[in-house]
Enzyme design. Structure first.
Site, PDB file in Angstrom:
ATOM      1  CE  LYS A 145      -3.765  -2.453   2.235  1.00  0.00           C
ATOM      2  NZ  LYS A 145      -4.481  -2.827   3.478  1.00  0.00           N
ATOM      3  CD  GLN A 177      -3.397  -4.512   6.459  1.00  0.00           C
ATOM      4  OE1 GLN A 177      -3.457  -3.478   5.818  1.00  0.00           O
ATOM      5  NE2 GLN A 177      -3.903  -5.646   6.003  1.00  0.00           N
ATOM      6  CG  ASP A 201      -9.789  -0.258   5.357  1.00  0.00           C
ATOM      7  OD1 ASP A 201      -9.484  -0.809   4.280  1.00  0.00           O
ATOM      8  OD2 ASP A 201      -9.033  -0.214   6.343  1.00  0.00           O
TER       9      ASP A 201
HETATM   10  N1  GUN Z   1      -6.893  -6.970   6.258  1.00  0.00           N
HETATM   11  C1  GUN Z   1      -7.289  -7.735   5.212  1.00  0.00           C
HETATM   12  N2  GUN Z   1      -7.931  -6.993   4.295  1.00  0.00           N
HETATM   13  C2  GUN Z   1      -7.949  -5.727   4.775  1.00  0.00           C
HETATM   14  C3  GUN Z   1      -8.488  -4.509   4.276  1.00  0.00           C
HETATM   15  O1  GUN Z   1      -9.092  -4.429   3.200  1.00  0.00           O
HETATM   16  N3  GUN Z   1      -8.279  -3.414   5.065  1.00  0.00           N
HETATM   17  C4  GUN Z   1      -7.645  -3.480   6.264  1.00  0.00           C
HETATM   18  N4  GUN Z   1      -7.522  -2.358   6.977  1.00  0.00           N
HETATM   19  N5  GUN Z   1      -7.146  -4.604   6.760  1.00  0.00           N
HETATM   20  C5  GUN Z   1      -7.302  -5.719   6.010  1.00  0.00           C
END
Ligand code: GUN
Length: 294
Positions: free
Chosen positions: A53, A97, A120
């Protein structure tokens, strides 16, 4: 193999090029989109996701701020970090995350992030908007990525039977909400099957569009798929490979599925790049909305 392989990297590149133009246009007005990414602990998979990311932000000129917290961080400390970021005008989007370490409450984290910075699209307010069919705000990254992939592959869900395997808050539930809306690129008849569903194959065999988001490696096999169906694999699982090394496997058994499906996404290179592209889209949207509301 008879199925067409849907190229997630190419689909993501198309989204990214549109996002790049919007970053440039914000910069011309003196605004640099800012995304804060918080990682608590040292889960190896989460480390990889966060690194990817941050790398994509750098490629696009989005100002990323990575915040690493120790694995034993307290809920109060996490909330204090989030509150500071909520107040920081240079930070337009905040992402924590998941999964967080077990002493932290996922729900409290979600509730603490300002809905206007919730890139998100996890907050009750933003999820509610999705359920209402409103698409002018943040879209949940992986579900929106799946819809974008279908569009890229020329597959219109309208009037089709979409079967989602898995009911997670991150994928299954919001994807069902997006696909069922009377909106362009949606309007499907949606079935969600899960661990409480007896005889899952009875449903998957009727799917025109089958989406596997169950978190179990190679769970969907060719015998569970209707000939010619589109199969979208959201799973990313690490499984033992040859020579003692681990390899990535989706939730779909690609070999047997590709003999039956009409179109299929690979793992890696399918949904994964789309999730990041849609996150970048939300980060830029957050900055655009901040400018509009200033
Ligand atoms: N962990 C797995 N997928 C995601 C996601 O799309 N966003 C976040 N913040 N954590 C994750």
């Amino acid at each position: 193999m008879s199925a067409t392989v849907i190229d997630g990297k190419a689909a993501a590149a198309a989204v990214i090029s549109r996002v790049r133009e919007r970053v440039e246009s914000l910069k011309a007005r003196g605004v640099v989109p800012g995304l804060a990414v918080i990682l608590a602990g040292e889960d190896p998979a989460s480390q990889v996701y966060v690194r990817n990311k941050i790398r994509k932000c750098a490629e696009l000129g989005i100002d990323s701020r990575r915040i690493d917290l120790p694995g034993d961080v307290t809920m109060e400390e996490m909330l204090s970090v989030i509150r500071k970021l909520n107040e920081d005008p240079a930070v337009h989007g905040i992402l924590v995350q998941f999964p967080p370490p077990p002493q932290l409450s996922q729900e409290k984290i979600i509730d603490a992030i300002s809905p206007s910075k919730d890139v998100d699209c996890f907050s009750s307010c933003n999820v509610g908007r999705i359920l209402e069919g409103r698409t002018d705000g943040f879209l949940p990254c992986t579900p929106a990525g799946v819809l974008e992939l279908l569009k890229f592959a020329g597959i219109d869900p309208a009037g089709k039977h979409a079967v989602i395997v898995g009911r997670s808050n991150i994928v299954g539930k919001p994807l069902a909400a997006l696909l069922m809306q009377k909106n362009k690129g949606a309007n499907a008849t949606v079935t969600v099957v899960h661990s409480g569903t007896p005889d899952i194959a009875r449903y998957t065999r009727d799917a025109d569009i089958l989406i596997a988001a169950v978190g179990r490696p190679r769970f969907i096999t060719g015998g569970m798929i209707k000939p010619g169906a589109a199969v979208i694999d959201v799973g990313i699982n690490r499984v033992p490979g040859e020579n003692g090394k681990s390899v990535l496997a989706g939730d779909v058994d690609f070999g047997s599925a590709a003999d039956v499906a009409g179109a299929i996404t690979p793992v890696p290179g399918g949904v994964g790049p789309m999730t990041i592209a849609m996150l970048m889209n939300n980060a830029v949207l957050a900055a655009e909305q901040a400018v509009k509301n200033a």
